[in-house]
Scaffold this motif. Sequence first.
Motif, short mmCIF file in Angstrom:
data_model
loop_
_atom_site.label_atom_id
_atom_site.label_comp_id
_atom_site.label_asym_id
_atom_site.label_seq_id
_atom_site.Cartn_x
_atom_site.Cartn_y
_atom_site.Cartn_z
N ALA A 104 0.84 -1.21 0.00
CA ALA A 104 0.00 0.00 0.00
C ALA A 104 0.87 1.25 0.00
O ALA A 104 0.58 2.22 -0.70
CB ALA A 104 -0.93 0.00 1.21
N ALA A 105 1.96 1.21 0.78
CA ALA A 105 2.83 2.38 0.86
C ALA A 105 3.39 2.72 -0.53
O ALA A 105 3.49 3.88 -0.90
CB ALA A 105 3.97 2.12 1.85
N TRP A 106 3.73 1.68 -1.29
CA TRP A 106 4.24 1.93 -2.64
C TRP A 106 3.17 2.52 -3.56
O TRP A 106 3.43 3.45 -4.31
CB TRP A 106 4.79 0.63 -3.25
N VAL A 107 1.98 1.97 -3.48
CA VAL A 107 0.92 2.44 -4.39
C VAL A 107 0.53 3.88 -4.04
O VAL A 107 0.42 4.74 -4.92
CB VAL A 107 -0.31 1.51 -4.33
N VAL A 108 0.32 4.14 -2.75
CA VAL A 108 -0.11 5.47 -2.33
C VAL A 108 1.01 6.49 -2.57
O VAL A 108 0.75 7.64 -2.91
CB VAL A 108 -0.51 5.46 -0.83
N GLY A 109 2.25 6.06 -2.40
CA GLY A 109 3.39 6.97 -2.55
C GLY A 109 3.90 7.05 -3.97
O GLY A 109 3.44 7.85 -4.76
N GLU A 110 4.84 6.16 -4.28
CA GLU A 110 5.55 6.26 -5.57
C GLU A 110 4.64 6.10 -6.79
O GLU A 110 4.74 6.84 -7.74
CB GLU A 110 6.66 5.21 -5.62
N VAL A 111 3.77 5.11 -6.75
CA VAL A 111 2.91 4.86 -7.91
C VAL A 111 2.02 6.06 -8.17
O VAL A 111 1.93 6.57 -9.29
CB VAL A 111 2.07 3.58 -7.72
#
Length: 495
Positions: free
Chosen positions: A358-365
């Motif tokens: 989730a952190a990746w999707v909400v952040g970098e993605v």
Amino acid sequence: MASSLWPQMTNATTTDFEPVIGLEVHCQLKTRSKMFCACKVRFGAPANSLTCPVCLGLPGALPMVNHLAVEYGIRIGLALNCQIAHRVKFDRKNYFYPDLPKGYQVSQYDEPLCFDGELQLPINDATGNPKVCRITRAHLEEDAGKSIHMGHSTLVDLNRAGTPLVEIVGGPDLRSPEEAYVYLTTLKRNLSYLGISDLSMEKGSLRCDANISIRPRGQEKFGVRSEVKNLNSFRAVRAALEFEIKRHTQVLESGGKLTQETRLWDEEKLETRSMRSKEEATDYRFFPEPDLATFDVPREWVEKVRATLPEMPEKRLLRFLHDFKLNQPDAEFLVGEKALADWYEALLKLYDEPRKVAAWVVGEVNRELQERHVGIDEFKVKATQLVELIKLLDTGKLNNITAKEVFKAMAETGEPALAVAKRLGRLIEQDEGEVDAAIAEVIAEFKDKAVADFLKGETKVLGFLVGQAMRKLKGKANPKDIGARFEARLSEHRS
Ligand code: ADP
Ligand code: MG
Ligand code: ZN
């Protein structure tokens, strides 16, 4: 739904008046053909190229109902917890306008397709209970064409005439511009789960008219309302409502009288101005459309449509919070768009690390999608590749900084994670000798300064030493690991 989940709305109580707001939302349906003819529904085609005798309103041309449009209408109704009518009946709404070639609009008057629904909002009302806005009705109708004003002449483009619309009429249940804004974003989010419309305010496939009145606090009877049109964003709706509340308040406080009227929002001047006094239903001389027979909506049809509904966002949000232990903002962000939530769940099927993913999707993605102005469907990084990348990070083959760098390049080219990591020379293939040598060099270099400080107990210089070693290793190391190695090595010195 747990009421403690939602923030309390702080409705401005600066005056003795309470606003009452009800919104009418028009949603263009994404069918291939129009509501009553075979012409294509398409935005941006050459003017009047998508027309035929039916949508031009030529005498003698007979309409036929697009059943997919009716089905989409049922879909919307079910998603908004509405009752579905047992038959479809159309009525003529008569008025004269250059972009309405027939002199009437085919709509639904006394028998809307959907009625008595409700939309739950992710906020609490003034009493601390979850806010619910009634959906009075949602009915089918056809869109009008477009008038284009050029100098002294008015041109008409009828490509849009006959495009299927669903008008969603919300109850007079909203009590502040902020609540109206939340209603709109929630409604739009829910509609986006149905795949029945582009829902673009910019392109006009989603439009909103705002009705507003004020009443002395404590009074039950509604005040005189104005209806504001020409609102081309949710922010405009909020601003226009704020303007109208001030205007109504001033009129009433100075002893004036309000009249029921339709007003236009001026986006430049940020004010509304009167367009016309409000039509009454009788002005429209509604009567049953004689060219269209009514037809039944069997319950089997309704149930078949219900069975195709996706899990709706309120439910999905609770599941994300509960099953994946996500924090509220992340979960809300992810369910905000169905395609994104689907993508997130596809990632989890490949790598069961809900919070990390989730952190990746909400952040970098999200950052990449914003910068590139693309949706997740057009995103170059596929789910499998993002998972590969996160695994490289988790197994220490990349560090937090280089993983982000590799991701950026992946978003640019669509290459696999490992290939990019190698191409950029970022893959950490730990050569123990090289790492030890780098650490030894740094210790030798900063023996009298940072190292001495560290040994005196100034542990915060560790970051500096790690940075120096990382530089020597060209970033191909895990800083945490390097830090641990420094500590181990320097503790020998200490004793
Ligand atoms: P019409 O068909 O003339 O537009 P409706 O009764 O269908 O009138 O109401 C249209 C919208 O106006 C609905 O969204 C409703 O909630 C809202 N509305 C009705 N009366 C009021 C009022 N006094 N103040 C604010 N909104 C209102
Ligand atoms: Mg209306
Ligand atoms: Zn046509």
